[in-house]
Design a protein around this motif. Structure first.
Motif, PDB file in Angstrom:
ATOM      1  N   TRP A  46     -24.761  23.661 -18.813  1.00  0.00           N
ATOM      2  CA  TRP A  46     -23.597  23.962 -19.652  1.00  0.00           C
ATOM      3  C   TRP A  46     -22.368  24.287 -18.799  1.00  0.00           C
ATOM      4  O   TRP A  46     -21.240  23.924 -19.134  1.00  0.00           O
ATOM      5  CB  TRP A  46     -23.920  25.119 -20.586  1.00  0.00           C
ATOM      6  CG  TRP A  46     -22.796  25.534 -21.467  1.00  0.00           C
ATOM      7  CD1 TRP A  46     -22.101  26.702 -21.455  1.00  0.00           C
ATOM      8  CD2 TRP A  46     -22.204  24.758 -22.532  1.00  0.00           C
ATOM      9  NE1 TRP A  46     -21.125  26.713 -22.420  1.00  0.00           N
ATOM     10  CE2 TRP A  46     -21.161  25.529 -23.100  1.00  0.00           C
ATOM     11  CE3 TRP A  46     -22.455  23.487 -23.049  1.00  0.00           C
ATOM     12  CZ2 TRP A  46     -20.386  25.077 -24.152  1.00  0.00           C
ATOM     13  CZ3 TRP A  46     -21.676  23.031 -24.116  1.00  0.00           C
ATOM     14  CH2 TRP A  46     -20.657  23.819 -24.646  1.00  0.00           C
ATOM     15  N   LYS A  47     -22.582  24.973 -17.707  1.00  0.00           N
ATOM     16  CA  LYS A  47     -21.469  25.371 -16.848  1.00  0.00           C
ATOM     17  C   LYS A  47     -21.002  24.243 -15.937  1.00  0.00           C
ATOM     18  O   LYS A  47     -19.912  24.334 -15.338  1.00  0.00           O
ATOM     19  CB  LYS A  47     -21.873  26.575 -15.994  1.00  0.00           C
ATOM     20  CG  LYS A  47     -22.125  27.829 -16.811  1.00  0.00           C
ATOM     21  CD  LYS A  47     -22.643  28.960 -15.927  1.00  0.00           C
ATOM     22  CE  LYS A  47     -22.951  30.208 -16.749  1.00  0.00           C
ATOM     23  NZ  LYS A  47     -23.509  31.305 -15.911  1.00  0.00           N
ATOM     24  N   GLY A  48     -21.784  23.171 -15.847  1.00  0.00           N
ATOM     25  CA  GLY A  48     -21.451  22.076 -14.947  1.00  0.00           C
ATOM     26  C   GLY A  48     -20.924  20.843 -15.641  1.00  0.00           C
ATOM     27  O   GLY A  48     -20.329  20.901 -16.724  1.00  0.00           O
ATOM     28  N   SER A  49     -21.173  19.697 -15.026  1.00  0.00           N
ATOM     29  CA  SER A  49     -20.617  18.431 -15.504  1.00  0.00           C
ATOM     30  C   SER A  49     -21.167  18.007 -16.863  1.00  0.00           C
ATOM     31  O   SER A  49     -20.469  17.349 -17.650  1.00  0.00           O
ATOM     32  CB  SER A  49     -20.882  17.328 -14.473  1.00  0.00           C
ATOM     33  OG  SER A  49     -22.275  17.223 -14.179  1.00  0.00           O
ATOM     34  N   VAL A  50     -22.419  18.372 -17.162  1.00  0.00           N
ATOM     35  CA  VAL A  50     -22.987  18.036 -18.476  1.00  0.00           C
ATOM     36  C   VAL A  50     -22.232  18.783 -19.570  1.00  0.00           C
ATOM     37  O   VAL A  50     -21.867  18.211 -20.604  1.00  0.00           O
ATOM     38  CB  VAL A  50     -24.491  18.374 -18.525  1.00  0.00           C
ATOM     39  CG1 VAL A  50     -25.026  18.236 -19.955  1.00  0.00           C
ATOM     40  CG2 VAL A  50     -25.273  17.458 -17.592  1.00  0.00           C
ATOM     41  N   GLY A  51     -21.985  20.064 -19.338  1.00  0.00           N
ATOM     42  CA  GLY A  51     -21.219  20.846 -20.309  1.00  0.00           C
ATOM     43  C   GLY A  51     -19.815  20.309 -20.489  1.00  0.00           C
ATOM     44  O   GLY A  51     -19.289  20.269 -21.613  1.00  0.00           O
ATOM     45  N   GLU A  52     -19.196  19.890 -19.397  1.00  0.00           N
ATOM     46  CA  GLU A  52     -17.855  19.315 -19.486  1.00  0.00           C
ATOM     47  C   GLU A  52     -17.851  18.058 -20.349  1.00  0.00           C
ATOM     48  O   GLU A  52     -16.938  17.832 -21.151  1.00  0.00           O
ATOM     49  CB  GLU A  52     -17.329  18.987 -18.089  1.00  0.00           C
ATOM     50  CG  GLU A  52     -16.905  20.202 -17.280  1.00  0.00           C
ATOM     51  CD  GLU A  52     -15.764  20.943 -17.934  1.00  0.00           C
ATOM     52  OE1 GLU A  52     -14.839  20.285 -18.449  1.00  0.00           O
ATOM     53  OE2 GLU A  52     -15.800  22.189 -17.943  1.00  0.00           O
ATOM     54  N   ALA A  53     -18.881  17.228 -20.198  1.00  0.00           N
ATOM     55  CA  ALA A  53     -18.971  16.004 -21.001  1.00  0.00           C
ATOM     56  C   ALA A  53     -19.133  16.337 -22.474  1.00  0.00           C
ATOM     57  O   ALA A  53     -18.505  15.696 -23.345  1.00  0.00           O
ATOM     58  CB  ALA A  53     -20.151  15.156 -20.516  1.00  0.00           C
TER      59      ALA A  53
END
Length: 334
Positions: A46-53
């Motif tokens: 969630w805090k990384g690139s997956v969350g950003e997407a």
């Protein structure tokens, strides 16, 4: 012996039916605020690139509102604590790692009514790709659920304006809290007071020749709604006199600085034009969002226009507009 077998069969069927009914009762009712989505994902995702997407899809600003508001409000829940009451939200997006890349949509998994979308992938990039490739599908799935939920809530106290069907040959469901503001043979205007403002719904009929389907259809619709605004929706200063002795004209028009969104959809099994934008009052400081559907009624050789708009300064407008959309999409034309 035949009678005994018959009785055993009946008992078996009855037992299965009871078991089925018992299982159905075990599924709790869904809950949660309108336009909220539970995101089940590990904290690091969630805090990384997956969350950003995910945020780039579900939190993108809604087109047609004067200020930026996210499509959905999200709350992230780690899988380890996703149990009990937190599973009851109507809309759930689950992220599963170390599985085949893909997307699945399921109904009533933990509660009812409920939509659960599961996105999986072996790598983070797989999950990001699935989210971005299916962004429109994800939004449509969750929005349809929220519209259906708002319609269900409103159905508990429906209006009793029988003249809509008598004069326009259609039905539309909206809460009894809406009051009539104007009624003619082919035009209805309803109004509801809301926080710091008011919500409006208008329904009208147009001759079939009033609108031509071509490259300028949207501009024709804007011109029609502006003419209706000039006729019925006057500002506070309309017909007053300014300091120079000039009479002020104040009425609702479509704001020129905000390009309306337009598209074609099917509504009540009929082709319709969807238009979203911002309205304002001439010579005044009032304005807000609107959503308009102009429906082609070939059988009755006419167009039906249904529009919702609000005036609600200093408050979020997303949920008010969803209610108006839910009302309009309940329309049934004879």
């Amino acid at each position: 012996m035949k009678h005994i077998l018959f009785l055993v069969s009946l008992l078996f069927i009855f037992s299965c039916e009871n078991k089925k009914s018992s299982n159905e009762r075990l599924i709790p009712d869904a809950s949660g605020a309108i336009n909220s989505v539970s995101i089940v994902a590990e904290n690091d995702l969630w805090k990384g690139s997956v969350g950003e997407a995910i945020r780039s899809v579900l939190a993108k600003p809604i087109y047609g509102l004067p200020q930026d508001e996210p499509t959905f409000t999200m709350s992230q829940i780690p899988p380890s604590v996703f149990s009990g009451f937190v599973t009851k939200n109507r809309t759930v997006l689950k992220i599963e790692t170390n599985k085949e890349k893909g997307i699945k949509i399921a109904n009533n998994v933990y509660a009812k009514p409920q939509k659960v979308i599961v996105i999986s992938g072996k790598r983070k990039q797989d999950i990001i790709d699935v989210v971005k490739e299916n962004g429109d599908k994800i939004i449509e799935t969750f929005r349809n659920m929220e519209i259906a939920e708002r319609q269900r809530q409103m159905s508990k106290s429906i209006h009793s304006f029988t003249s809509i069907k008598e004069k326009l040959g259609l039905t539309i469901e909206f809460p009894s809290i809406y009051k009539i503001a104007k009624e003619t043979d082919n035009f209805f205007w309803f109004r509801k007071d809301i926080t710091t403002g008011h919500s409006h719904l208008m329904i009208y009929e147009l001759p079939f020749e009033a609108l031509k389907k071509n490259d300028s259809t949207v501009m024709q619709i804007i011109k029609i709604r502006d003419s209706i605004g000039k006729m019925y929706f006057k500002g506070r200063l309309d017909e007053t006199v300014d300091a120079d002795g000039n009479t002020i004209n104040s009425f609702m028009v479509t704001e020129d600085a905000y390009t309306p969104f337009s598209g074609e959809i099917i509504l009540d099994n009929k082709p319709a034009f969807e238009t979203k934008g911002v309205w304002e009052l001439t010579n005044d400081f009032m304005g807000g969002p609107f959503i308009n559907y102009t429906i082609e009624d070939k059988i009755n050789k006419r167009w039906i226009g249904v529009e919702g708009f609000i005036f609600a300064p200093s408050v979020e407008k997303r949920n008010y507009m969803l209610e108006l959309e839910a009302i309009i999409k309940s329309i049934k034309i004879d």
